[in-house]
Enzyme design. Structure first.
Site, PDB file in Angstrom:
ATOM      1  N   LEU A   1      44.498  62.287  72.825  1.00 49.39           N
ATOM      2  CA  LEU A   1      44.777  62.469  74.258  1.00 49.39           C
ATOM      3  C   LEU A   1      46.097  63.171  74.556  1.00 49.39           C
ATOM      4  CD1 LEU A   1      43.732  58.896  75.531  1.00 49.39           C
ATOM      5  CD2 LEU A   1      42.320  60.952  75.330  1.00 49.39           C
TER       6      LEU A   1
ATOM      7  N   ILE B   1      55.390  60.746  65.236  1.00 49.71           N
ATOM      8  CA  ILE B   1      56.113  60.707  63.957  1.00 49.71           C
ATOM      9  C   ILE B   1      55.565  61.759  63.011  1.00 49.71           C
ATOM     10  CG2 ILE B   1      56.870  58.286  64.038  1.00 49.71           C
ATOM     11  CD1 ILE B   1      54.433  57.643  62.223  1.00 49.71           C
TER      12      ILE B   1
ATOM     13  N   ASP C   1      59.816  57.250  66.853  1.00 56.46           N
ATOM     14  CA  ASP C   1      59.127  56.174  66.141  1.00 56.46           C
ATOM     15  C   ASP C   1      59.147  54.951  67.052  1.00 56.46           C
ATOM     16  OD1 ASP C   1      58.238  54.173  64.515  1.00 56.46           O
ATOM     17  OD2 ASP C   1      59.716  54.502  62.915  1.00 56.46           O
TER      18      ASP C   1
ATOM     19  N   TYR D   1      42.253  45.911  66.877  1.00 54.88           N
ATOM     20  CA  TYR D   1      42.471  46.880  67.961  1.00 54.88           C
ATOM     21  C   TYR D   1      42.243  46.203  69.322  1.00 54.88           C
ATOM     22  CZ  TYR D   1      41.382  51.133  70.755  1.00 54.88           C
ATOM     23  OH  TYR D   1      41.325  52.120  71.695  1.00 54.88           O
TER      24      TYR D   1
HETATM   25  C1  AKB Z   1      37.421  53.514  69.535  1.00 50.85           C
HETATM   26  O1  AKB Z   1      36.219  53.763  69.330  1.00 50.85           O
HETATM   27  O2  AKB Z   1      38.098  52.741  68.841  1.00 50.85           O
HETATM   28  C2  AKB Z   1      38.053  54.149  70.744  1.00 50.85           C
HETATM   29  C3  AKB Z   1      37.884  53.266  71.934  1.00 50.85           C
HETATM   30  C4  AKB Z   1      36.592  53.181  72.615  1.00 50.85           C
HETATM   31  O3  AKB Z   1      38.803  52.607  72.314  1.00 50.85           O
HETATM   32  N1  AKB Z   1      37.470  55.426  70.979  1.00 50.85           N
END
Ligand code: AKB
Length: 330
Positions: A31, A53, A70, A159
């Site tokens: 992005l 970085i 960083d 994540y």
């Molecule tokens: C991923 O697939 O991890 C990313 C998202 C949908 O956050 N593209």
């Protein structure tokens, strides 16, 4: 396209007559470069500093300042903010869903410790801060069809956990300290620039592989429905939301999306442009991630509160991607 239309309201930073000075972290990801182009068009090249970085491979793609930053180095960040009189911080640094599962300790450092640094920094220097969240911030206990703005969030990836953490911490800093924290939950973002290590990447890869090799092996099952949007819509949402006056914001975290489709539906549409495209399916661990994510994303609150509206529907997105990838990569 995107751009400030209402000059009196949104062209310039609301605290003064001058444009905001903006720092983008993780600036060389999917992005960052495109985001910098849009913001530079609106605020001037020198007012938007891209950072990462890693070393840019092609400086010709960058129309303004690029620096090393960083996000794990708090003092270094302080120095950048002070020396450059930064007003807004756009924090793109993160390991995405699939790659995060491959290296959890690194994801904890980058996605969680990094967030701690930038949020403290924003508080200390009174910055407006934007952090993207994701459909990945939901999990198997969340309603999937549709997924509303406020509901159960029990993600099963590092994540997702780090993004829920960012949402909650940002809201908390807003209420406790008045921090101008803004967060959009994006669906899979589709652009000709390749993403790195997500679960939705197939919807970009098929254009590259399809145009180059006329074949694509998909790591998701044919009926896996996920929310998606074209990058121009993603960035116009970001731009519009960053410029929305505080009174319009009834919350600090909003769902945004444009469409939902399955691999099978996407490939059928791509075949209209590449008739001899061969598709095979070979699902891997990313299927387990996709199975817990929203299928239909309810972004009605963003549409209602600050006027979010997408421009690219499914057919337009596919036609545009064929064009973009052919022009830039083939
Ligand atoms: C991923 O697939 O991890 C990313 C998202 C949908 O956050 N593209």
């Amino acid at each position: 396209g995107v751009g400030a239309t209402d000059k009196t309201q949104s062209r310039f930073h609301d605290r003064s007559a001058r444009p905001p000075r903006i720092l983008i972290t993780g600036g060389l990801g999917q992005l960052g470069t495109e985001c910098a182009k849009l913001l530079r068009k609106n605020y001037g090249d020198e007012n938007v500093i891209l950072s990462d970085i890693i070393k840019p491979t092609d400086d010709g793609l960058l129309s303004g300042p690029f620096i090393f930053a960083d996000i794990l180095d708090f003092k270094g960040l302080q120095k950048i903010v002070v020396n450059n009189r930064i007003d807004w911080l756009i924090h793109f640094s993160a390991l995405l869903s699939a790659v995060g599962e491959q290296n959890v300790p690194l994801a904890v450092r980058v996605n969680i410790e990094g967030l701690h640094n930038v949020i403290e920094l924003a508080k200390q220097y009174n910055l407006r801060i934007f952090v993207p969240s994701t459909i990945g911030a939901f999990g198997p206990d969340s309603p999937r069809n549709p997924t509303p703005n406020v509901t159960v969030q029990r993600p099963r990836t590092i994540y997702g956990v780090s993004k829920v953490h960012a949402e909650l911490l940002g809201e908390y800093y807003h209420h406790k300290f008045g921090l101008d924290f803004r967060c959009l939950r994006f669906p899979g973002v589709i652009s000709s620039d390749p993403p790195g290590g997500g679960t939705t990447d197939y919807a970009v890869a098929v254009f590259h592989e399809g145009l180059l090799h006329k074949r694509y092996e998909c790591y998701l099952e044919p009926h896996t429905r996920l929310p998606m949007m074209y990058i121009d819509d993603c960035l116009s949402a970001l731009f519009q939301f960053l410029n929305a006056p505080c009174e319009r914001l009834h919350r600090r975290v909003y769902n945004v999306t444009a469409m939902s489709f399955t691999p099978e539906e996407l490939f059928a549409e791509v075949k209209k442009h590449i008739p001899d495209l061969q598709i095979t399916y070979n699902p891997d661990s990313r299927q387990n991630i996709a199975n817990t994510w929203p299928q239909i994303f309810d972004d009605s609150e963003a549409r209602r509160d600050w006027g979010w509206k997408h421009e690219y529907d499914f057919e337009r997105l596919v036609a545009r991607m064929i064009q973009d990838v052919s022009d830039n990569y083939i």
